[in-house]
Design a protein around this motif. Structure first.
Motif, PDB file in Angstrom:
ATOM      1  N   ALA A 196      -0.723  30.171  -7.593  1.00 20.35           N
ATOM      2  CA  ALA A 196       0.183  31.319  -7.676  1.00 20.35           C
ATOM      3  C   ALA A 196       1.607  30.915  -7.312  1.00 20.35           C
ATOM      4  O   ALA A 196       2.562  31.263  -8.028  1.00 20.35           O
ATOM      5  N   VAL A 197       1.772  30.171  -6.226  1.00 21.12           N
ATOM      6  CA  VAL A 197       3.111  29.763  -5.795  1.00 21.12           C
ATOM      7  C   VAL A 197       3.721  28.799  -6.806  1.00 21.12           C
ATOM      8  O   VAL A 197       4.891  28.935  -7.191  1.00 21.12           O
ATOM      9  N   CYS A 198       2.943  27.835  -7.265  1.00 19.06           N
ATOM     10  CA  CYS A 198       3.467  26.869  -8.240  1.00 19.06           C
ATOM     11  C   CYS A 198       3.827  27.546  -9.559  1.00 19.06           C
ATOM     12  O   CYS A 198       4.832  27.204 -10.182  1.00 19.06           O
ATOM     13  N   SER A 199       3.032  28.525  -9.968  1.00 16.81           N
ATOM     14  CA  SER A 199       3.340  29.255 -11.201  1.00 16.81           C
ATOM     15  C   SER A 199       4.616  30.074 -11.044  1.00 16.81           C
ATOM     16  O   SER A 199       5.443  30.126 -11.957  1.00 16.81           O
ATOM     17  N   ALA A 200       4.796  30.699  -9.885  1.00 24.16           N
ATOM     18  CA  ALA A 200       6.007  31.482  -9.649  1.00 24.16           C
ATOM     19  C   ALA A 200       7.244  30.573  -9.629  1.00 24.16           C
ATOM     20  O   ALA A 200       8.276  30.904 -10.221  1.00 24.16           O
ATOM     21  N   LEU A 201       7.142  29.433  -8.961  1.00 27.12           N
ATOM     22  CA  LEU A 201       8.267  28.504  -8.925  1.00 27.12           C
ATOM     23  C   LEU A 201       8.554  27.915 -10.308  1.00 27.12           C
ATOM     24  O   LEU A 201       9.715  27.735 -10.688  1.00 27.12           O
TER      25      LEU A 201
END
Length: 167
Positions: free
Chosen positions: A83-88
């Motif tokens: 989730a964090v990597c996709s958002a970044l």
């Protein structure tokens, strides 16, 4: 620069800077011709379909972790990581459509962007509703180069070797 544009050996009538081609669009973004709208629609659908397929594959990976019974902490950690990597990746890809990314920063984020590829695909999908991804940046650079070229050629007023010099 050659005197031919590469298409059927016809002479090129446009002097000065040439537009930089965009991936999947070539130079159709300049005048929105040669199926530009159809390409945008097709690429929007394609990027959304690939993002959905990627989420499906990630679901299988998550189910594999559940079957392996490695614990809820690692499963939660995997979900948060994607989730964090996709958002970044979404944010970085979206910003790259309006300004050139720093090559050093791009190289350092390569792993993060690879993990968050779903975010990049979704940014591409959403951007196709307003323009070809990267069109705004390329259009600004192209128009600036054209203006500079026009200023350079209009400033010249004849052959400088034929000017009369005062003594």
């Amino acid at each position: 620069m050659s005197a031919e544009n590469g298409k059927n050996g016809t002479p090129d009538t446009q002097a000065g800077p040439r537009p930089e081609p965009l991936r999947f669009y070539g130079t159709t973004w300049v005048h929105h011709d040669d199926g530009y709208t159809a390409r945008r629609a097709g690429l929007a659908f394609g990027s959304l379909a690939v993002a959905a397929a990627a989420c499906f594959v990630l679901r299988f990976a998550y189910q594999g972790l559940q079957i392996a019974d490695i614990g809820s902490f690692v499963s939660l950690l995997m979900i948060v990581m994607f989730a964090v990597c996709s958002a970044l990746a979404f944010r970085h890809t979206w910003a790259a459509f309006t300004r050139r990314p720093d090559p050093d920063r791009q190289a350092s984020l390569r792993g993060l962007l690879a993990i968050g590829f779903v975010g990049s695909l979704l940014a591409y999908f959403l951007r196709t509703f307003t323009e070809a991804p990267g069109e705004k940046l390329h259009r600004e650079e192209y128009e600036k180069a054209r203006e500079e070229y026009e200023r350079r050629i209009t400033r010249r007023t004849g052959n400088p070797s034929k000017k009369h010099r005062r003594k």
